[in-house]
Scaffold this motif. Structure first.
Motif, PDB file in Angstrom:
ATOM      1  N   ASP A  88      -2.176 -11.287  -7.050  1.00 30.29           N
ATOM      2  CA  ASP A  88      -2.708 -10.527  -5.914  1.00 30.29           C
ATOM      3  C   ASP A  88      -1.919  -9.235  -5.718  1.00 30.29           C
ATOM      4  N   SER A  89      -0.594  -9.310  -5.899  1.00 33.12           N
ATOM      5  CA  SER A  89       0.245  -8.120  -5.758  1.00 33.12           C
ATOM      6  C   SER A  89      -0.110  -7.065  -6.804  1.00 33.12           C
ATOM      7  N   LYS A 131       0.012 -15.396  -6.023  1.00 31.31           N
ATOM      8  CA  LYS A 131       0.586 -14.356  -5.171  1.00 31.31           C
ATOM      9  C   LYS A 131       0.978 -13.122  -5.994  1.00 31.31           C
TER      10      LYS A 131
END
Length: 856
Positions: free
Chosen positions: A552-553, A549
């Protein structure tokens, strides 16, 4: 006795002479006495004072060689001079001497002047006033000569000086007419011809008739007796030829200046050489010969005062040949000279800024642009141009930092474990070398300071501090020890970052570039590490993101930065190649879907602007085929509609939502804004919707909600105009409206409202009540001019307000103003409130608190 007789006879003789030299008697002795006294006393001393003043004026005047020089070296001061005041005491003294000559030695007998020196006194008076920038009084003096002394041998001089005064008063056409008549009627020669033609050339320059001015300057340069003037006139000729594009003729004029060599000020010769270099043909000329000439100019000891200009021109030479590193060296050399030419400094800084910008070193480019603005006139056109570029650069610096940092992080993420270890082992070795070097320097400095302290202490033990008898402790003072000062600076930067010296420097929104401090933190990972962690590769490897996550950020932030950079380069800087690279990088980085279509459309527009028609056609077809229902496809397939107002465009939709805001439909504004923020995500219109949403939130839910929304906007969109506006609201507006205490009504309060409260009522009922109040009730109330309005308080409560009352007691007994019939129409209860307190309840939504106080 004989001596006494002689003294008495001498005294009687001089008494006779003086008494016979009356200004009222037209005698040979009187005329010559006053003429000689005028010439060798008042006029002589006045002339010396005038020349001293002119010399001082020339010394203080700095020519701007970036523009066509004026014919006369004289700085016009905009400061208003009151009667009796003077800008220069030498000119004041010259004027006093001229006035003294006229008052004490004028022999005006039967309407004729018998003293032949008085016309020169008036000429001196006019010149002194002219150089003191009192042009109308000087014009009066010259006109008096023309009127009173038409046969004077100074009449032509007076006519020329009169036109100089007219030109300073911007009467250029009149000056041209009079000077042309003078040249036609009089056979002028020598300096008189030079003065007349040179000042006539200035008049033509003022009205932009350049070719005639060049011809007149040729006459003036041949006629003048002053080599200083000849050099100046030839140099101006060269500048004017350059202005017209005649480089060969310009070079001939500059050669005339160079031939004068030491006969004229050296600045003219150096400037002529530089202008010739500017005219050099780099395509067909001998560049090696030019380089040898520039080197000769640089090495000539006599040219040392002008090295700033010479270094700048050598920098231009290297830049023209593509040797950017050498160009940078010479531009920096030019800046290190103590130059008085601010425009030269500004050009050096701007060129260096542009070079760093083109090399994508944006932070350094911004620093150079800051220095450029310091050397430009505030709010001038060049200043505003650089300031706009510098402000836009803040956004570039921010997004380039994000792109570079995130690219580096993602590169590390994709390394294998072995590659990560090898990379950080190498990094740690560099840190160890740096730490060792720093330690050696600190120890050397400490040894040096210890030696100095020993010497200082020995001296201080002998010499007490001033007036106390106690040995000085200066050597022990913190700021006298460079080691402790350096340590303190580093510690400050670690804790606070790079802060500007200003009030409230600790506030979180403060930063050196005007962007949020969170975006400009200079703290690195090694600054936060312990001594053991600092040299451990595993410490740095552990900091590499591993959570999917989080990775991805980072990808999303990097891609969004690419998108914003593409827009900035395209829209603000017109750097289409840079913009194209950013959009292509984005599309090759597997961006989220919301960025793909706008990036492709912007690429299509860039290809069109660059004339790459085949690429533009491919991009256009791809958008039409893959996104048939998008508004971009609608624009591409219907180009005629592009110039018309597109109802589905973000701007049109924003106007529609803003109309809802003006109609106090705040809940709808918030929901519509949320919707369009998602639809137009990543487009420039989003911050506008965020600001509109924040305003609607504040109107509906009060201060706390508004404060949170503004804070979010200022942090998330800090680089936009709306984000900067939010920062200003956060720092200036919110503190002023934070108070929740109600204001006690006093005699100074002149505005009160009557409030009718509607809870959970329909919009029709509220509007019907307001209509009845406005049309049927308020017009019947005498002595007051009242009006009404509807205000939303919160999602469930709405107010109908009566405005126009100026007394608290009258507001509280509003129903007593109504007739019996009107009381039947308006049965709803109300409360009175001052305008100040009404603002507080609307801002903080604390109506209940106010009603409790009011009822008590």
């Amino acid at each position: 006795m004989k001596t006494s007789y002689r003294a008495i006879l001498a005294f009687l003789f001089f008494t006779f002479v003086i008494t016979s030299c009356s200004r009222k008697k037209d005698k040979f002795l009187s005329r010559n006495f006053h003429a000689v006294t005028t010439e060798f006393n008042a006029l002589y001393n006045g002339g010396i004072a005038l020349e001293q003043g002119r010399t001082e004026l020339n010394k203080s005047y700095i020519d701007n060689y970036w523009e066509v020089l004026p014919i006369e070296r004289m700085q016009i001061d905009e400061e208003i001079i009151l009667p009796g005041q003077s800008k220069n005491e030498d000119f004041n003294r010259a004027e006093e001497k001229a006035v003294k000559a006229i008052q004490k030695h004028s022999m005006n007998i039967d309407g004729k002047e018998k003293n032949p020196q008085i016309d020169e006194a008036y000429l001196l008076l006019g010149k002194a006033r002219y150089f003191d920038q009192r042009f109308i009084p000087s014009l009066e003096a010259f006109n008096y000569i023309l009127y009173k002394y038409p046969a004077s041998d100074k009449i032509n001089q007076a006519k020329v000086w009169r036109e100089k005064a007219n030109i300073r008063l911007e009467n250029d056409e009149l000056a041209i007419k009079n000077l042309k008549r003078l040249l036609e009627q009089e056979n002028l020669e020598g300096q008189e011809l030079a003065d007349a033609t040179s000042i006539l050339a200035q008049a033509y320059l003022n009205i932009k008739v350049v070719d005639t001015a060049i011809t007149l300057l040729e006459i003036a340069s041949n006629a003048t007796k002053s080599n200083d003037e000849r050099g100046r006139y030839c140099f101006i000729q060269g500048q004017l030829y350059n202005q017209l594009g005649y480089k060969d003729s310009a070079n001939i004029a500059f050669d005339k200046v160079i031939e004068l060599n030491r006969k004229t000020p050296r600045i003219y010769m150096i400037s002529a050489h530089i202008e010739k270099v500017k005219n050099f043909d780099y395509e067909n000329g001998n560049t090696m010969e030019l380089w040898e000439f520039l080197t000769e100019l640089e090495e000539n000891r006599e040219n040392r005062p002008f090295l700033d200009k010479i270094y700048h021109q050598i920098g231009q030479f290297h830049q023209q040949r593509g040797s950017d590193s050498l160009a940078v060296t010479y531009y920096n050399k030019s800046l290190r000279e103590r130059s008085q030419d601010k425009q030269l400094k500004a050009r050096n800084y701007q060129i260096l800024g542009d070079m760093n910008f083109n090399a994508s070193i944006y932070r350094l480019a911004g620093a150079y642009y800051d220095s450029t603005m310091l050397n430009l006139k505030l709010n001038s056109k060049p200043y505003r141009t650089i300031k706009r570029k510098r402000d836009n650069l803040d956004d570039v610096i921010y997004y380039e930092d994000i792109a570079q940092v995130n690219d580096s992080i993602l590169k590390l993420v994709n390394f294998s474990e072995a590659e990560k270890l090898a990379y950080f082992e190498s990094y740690v070795e560099k840190l160890k070398i740096q730490a060792e070097e720093a330690k050696e320097k600190a120890e050397a400095l400490e040894r040096k300071n210890t030696g100095l302290n020993t010497v200082n202490n020995n001296i201080n033990s002998v010499i007490p501090s001033r007036g106390t008898g106690v040995p000085s402790q200066a050597a022990l003072f913190y700021f006298y020890n460079p080691t402790t000062v350096s340590y303190g600076k580093n510690e400050f930067v670690k804790v606070w970052g790079d802060r500007v010296l200003e009030d409230n420097w600790r506030w979180s929104h403060k930063s050196s570039s005007g962007i949020s401090s969170s975006r400009n933190s200079n703290t690195t990972i090694e600054d936060l590490a312990s001594e053991e962690e600092r040299f451990n590769p595993q410490f740095y490897i552990s900091k590499i993101p591993s959570n999917e996550k989080e990775i991805d950020s980072i990808y999303k932030d990097r891609n969004y930065a690419y998108y914003q950079l593409g827009l900035i380069y395209k829209e603000k800087f017109k750097e289409y190649e840079l913009a194209k690279d950013k959009f292509n990088n984005l599309l090759n980085s597997h961006p989220e879907e919301r960025l793909v279509l706008p990036s492709k459309y912007n690429l299509y527009k860039i290809y069109e602007l660059l004339g790459e028609n085949s690429e533009a056609e491919i991009a256009k077809n791809e958008i039409i085929n893959n996104y048939p229902d998008s508004r971009y496809t609608n624009i591409l397939t219907n180009p005629d509609l592009a110039s018309e107002k597109d109802e589905s465009s973000p701007e049109s939709i924003y106007e529609t939502v803003y109309a809802l805001y003006e109609n106090q439909e705040y809940e709808k504004v918030i929901s519509e804004s949320d919707n369009y923020i998602s639809v137009f995500d990543s487009e420039p219109i989003v911050p506008k919707f965020e600001l509109l949403k924040a305003s609607a939130t504040g109107r509906l839910y009060g201060y706390e909600s508004y404060s949170k929304a503004i804070n979010y906007l200022s942090v998330t969109y800090a680089n936009t105009e709306e984000g900067k506006q939010a920062q200003e609201i956060e720092t200036k507006v919110l503190p002023r409206i934070a108070a929740t205490e109600f204001v006690e009504n006093d005699d100074l309060e002149k505005h009160y409202k009557v409030v009718f409260q509607f809870d959970n009522a329909t919009k029709e009922d509220i509007n019907m009540f307001d209509k009845t109040l406005k049309e049927e009730v308020l017009p019947n109330i005498k002595y007051y001019k009242l009006s009404s309005s509807v205000d939303v308080y919160n999602p469930n409560t709405t107010f109908v307000i009566v405005h126009g009352l100026h007394n608290e007691a009258v507001a509280k007994t509003f129903d007593q103003l109504l007739t019996k019939e009107d009381k039947q129409k308006i049965k709803k209860p109300f409360f009175a409130i001052s305008s100040n307190n009404y603002k507080i309840i609307q801002i903080h939504k604390n109506l209940e608190a106010y009603l409790n106080i009011s009822n008590n």
